[in-house]
Design a protein around this motif. Structure first.
Motif, PDB file in Angstrom:
ATOM      1  N   ASP A 567      23.999  27.737  40.931  1.00  0.00           N
ATOM      2  CA  ASP A 567      25.143  28.408  41.551  1.00  0.00           C
ATOM      3  C   ASP A 567      26.329  28.261  40.604  1.00  0.00           C
ATOM      4  O   ASP A 567      26.861  27.169  40.414  1.00  0.00           O
ATOM      5  CB  ASP A 567      25.451  27.752  42.896  1.00  0.00           C
ATOM      6  N   LYS A 569      29.437  29.419  40.789  1.00  0.00           N
ATOM      7  CA  LYS A 569      30.743  29.147  41.374  1.00  0.00           C
ATOM      8  C   LYS A 569      30.938  27.668  41.700  1.00  0.00           C
ATOM      9  O   LYS A 569      32.004  27.099  41.470  1.00  0.00           O
ATOM     10  CB  LYS A 569      30.938  30.003  42.626  1.00  0.00           C
ATOM     11  N   SER A 570      29.906  27.031  42.228  1.00  0.00           N
ATOM     12  CA  SER A 570      30.003  25.595  42.507  1.00  0.00           C
ATOM     13  C   SER A 570      29.584  24.766  41.300  1.00  0.00           C
ATOM     14  O   SER A 570      29.755  23.555  41.277  1.00  0.00           O
ATOM     15  CB  SER A 570      29.133  25.221  43.705  1.00  0.00           C
ATOM     16  N   GLN A 572      26.590  24.017  40.100  1.00  0.00           N
ATOM     17  CA  GLN A 572      25.539  23.038  40.358  1.00  0.00           C
ATOM     18  C   GLN A 572      24.253  23.748  40.747  1.00  0.00           C
ATOM     19  O   GLN A 572      24.262  24.899  41.196  1.00  0.00           O
ATOM     20  CB  GLN A 572      25.962  22.087  41.481  1.00  0.00           C
TER      21      GLN A 572
END
Length: 577
Positions: A567, A569-570, A572
């Protein structure tokens, strides 16, 4: 330039002696005042020494054609063309591109310093002006399984090379934001050497733009909207409008350009396959697009030449004026950007859509290490691609967006099974990323939606930026066969159906570049795309290009790595379920 050369040019400029070449009867585009000049162009030692009335040892009659500065591609990865710098030059010189700023981070991710050296050595054999930005993020993120790792100390010696202009697209925004030590050293080394720093701000907030500018990052080519462009311009950045084989952002960003801010915009292709370069063109295509969209032709040509030169400190490029290199284009139709002749430093290098003269040189001597870059521990079987699932849970799926680098994360119900099988009706196919540099036996598995394949599998060793093997398919057996085929041919692209090879394009140099001519690679790519219909592909996008970006964990939203779904955006990894 030595004293003797300067005196010779001054004598020609002052008409005490004839110029080497004089171009007469041309209509010259002035990209500074946005007006036409009706004068001779006097050239000595490949440099323009005067506009006016001149006599030359050689006279070229422009026959009323328009003469404009050579185009500059502000950011391009030559490796994405799948041909060497020499063959790349043959493809773009007829399109009027006389200068490029390239980032060799694709081959650097495979072969490190040796890959960069190979590209620079090749570049020196072509009349195309090839300048380099040093790869800033090899690997693109710390958890990536690339073939090499380049730290600040590895890059620093390359600043001594005359072709190197700075530090290439800084994409590891986490390292920038946190002030990670090696990234800080890379930024400082570039500035200490008096060089530029390119950015890569895909989907980043204005707070992160502030941080990038504080780090003295100057450019961004990941802009996709008018609003993003203006955010960067007001913070002092240059914006590159991109038109590659996948990412096509020019028309969406163009509304941000106006008479007041136009000098902060220029064009780039970023990633473009050789077949698209030969059929569609390069920056010439973007200039034409901009004019057709309503941009004043003077501005469009300025965006294609002068602005990039100013950004990168190329003081003798981008305009037709005394003291500038005679990188000139003869144009028969200004709005359709019809290039009839390309000159680099006063020498004709392309005419009537073909490279000529010194542009025809071809010498290829890659380091043996670059020819042995696909290193699987052992051939893979279909069992290696089995993916257990829980039928009671939703599945995280990569949704592709045709002709865009971005993806979307979608959630779909799991089938009533404990081992995932691709669903052709729902267009839920399996995607795999297989580590290929060091035989680590590491394979990431996931599900992708949007390819529309009805049978078989496709695979490639081009998977930005770490360039592991990436494959998508309708069954595990064909995926395994595709991966094994790439090991057999030393890298490239392949289409498999029922375990049999339909067609492959070998790319033996780093698994990224062909050792063949641009024309032969183009023909092979045409055959490859014809074979896609045999496995049911019918959409209007390039599935190999789309696939190649699904492993790049710095482009939102969701991507695939050798260790699973990521992911962006996060920042991770996330589970399949």
């Amino acid at each position: 330039m030595n004293k003797e050369a300067l005196v010779k040019r001054l004598n020609a400029s002052a008409r005490r002696q004839k110029a080497d070449i004089v171009i007469k009867n041309g209509k010259i585009m002035d990209v500074y005042n946005h007006e036409w000049i009706y004068e001779d162009i006097a050239i000595t030692d490949g440099v323009i020494v005067g506009l006016g009335q001149y006599e030359g040892e050689e006279t070229i009659d422009a026959e009323g054609q328009i003469i404009v500065p050579g185009f500059i591609d502000g950011h391009v990865h030559i490796e994405s063309s799948m041909v060497t710098p020499i063959e790349f030059a043959k493809a773009v010189l007829p399109n009027g591109v006389t200068t490029i700023i390239t980032d060799p981070h694709e081959i650097a991710n495979v072969s490190g310093q040796e890959g960069i050296k190979f590209m620079i050595e090749q570049a020196r054999q072509t009349p195309l002006n090839i300048h380099f930005m040093l790869p800033s993020s090899v690997p693109a993120a710390s958890f990536e399984r690339s073939g090499a790792v380049l730290r600040a100390a590895d890059l620093k010696p390359f600043y001594e090379e005359k072709e190197v202009l700075g530090l290439a697209e800084v994409m590891d925004y986490v390292s920038v934001e946190q002030g990670e030590a090696d990234m800080v050293n890379k930024l400082l080394d570039a500035r200490s050497a008096g060089k530029r720093i390119d950015g890569h701000l895909a989907g980043l907030s204005t707070d992160l733009i502030n941080i990038y500018r504080t780090a003295l990052v100057l450019t961004d080519h990941e802009v996709t909207t008018k609003e993003e462009a203006l955010d960067r311009i007001r913070r002092g950045m240059y914006v590159m409008m991109r038109e590659g084989s996948v990412a096509k952002n020019t028309l969406k960003v163009l509304p941000a350009v106006n008479e007041k801010n136009a000098r902060r915009f220029f064009f780039c292709t970023d990633d473009k396959h050789v077949d698209d370069l030969l059929s569609e063109g390069s920056v010439n295509h973007q200039v034409k697009m901009a004019i057709q969209a309503g941009l004043d032709p003077f501005l469009a040509y300025q965006l294609g030449s002068l602005n990039a030169a100013e950004c990168y400190g190329l003081d003798t490029k981008g305009a037709i004026a005394p003291g500038f290199d005679a990188d000139l284009l003869f144009i028969s139709d200004v709005e359709n950007v019809t290039v009839t002749k390309t000159m680099v430093k006063g020498q004709t290098v392309a005419e009537d859509n073909k490279a000529v003269g010194q542009a025809q040189v071809h010498t290829l001597t890659p380091d043996p290490a670059l020819l042995d870059s696909v290193n699987l521990a052992a051939p893979l079987s279909e069992q290696d691609f089995h993916m257990p699932i829980n039928p009671q849970q939703q599945m995280n799926v990569i949704q592709i967006i045709p002709n865009q680098l971005e993806t979307r994360l979608v959630s779909v119900p799991a089938p009533e099974a404990h081992i995932f099988q691709p669903d052709i009706e729902l267009d839920l196919l399996k995607i795999a990323v297989v580590e290929r540099h060091k035989g680590l036996k590491e394979t990431g598995l996931g599900i992708v939606k949007g390819f529309g394949l009805k049978s078989g599998a496709i695979a490639t060793t081009i998977s930005h930026d770490s360039h592991n093997i990436i494959a998508v398919g309708t069954n595990d057996a064909d995926i395994a066969a595709a991966v094994n085929k790439l090991q057999e041919i030393g890298g490239g692209l392949t289409v498999i159906k029922d375990g049999e090879e339909l067609h492959s394009v070998p790319l033996p140099i780093g698994g990224l570049l062909s050792d063949q001519s641009a024309e032969l690679v183009n023909q092979s790519l045409m055959t490859l795309h014809e074979k896609l219909s045999f496995i049911g592909f019918k959409d209007r996008f390039n599935p190999f290009l789309t696939l190649s970006f699904l492993a790049l964990p710095v482009i939102p939203d969701i991507k695939m790595t050798t260790t699973g779904l990521f992911d962006v955006k996060s920042f991770q990894h996330i589970a399949l379920q």
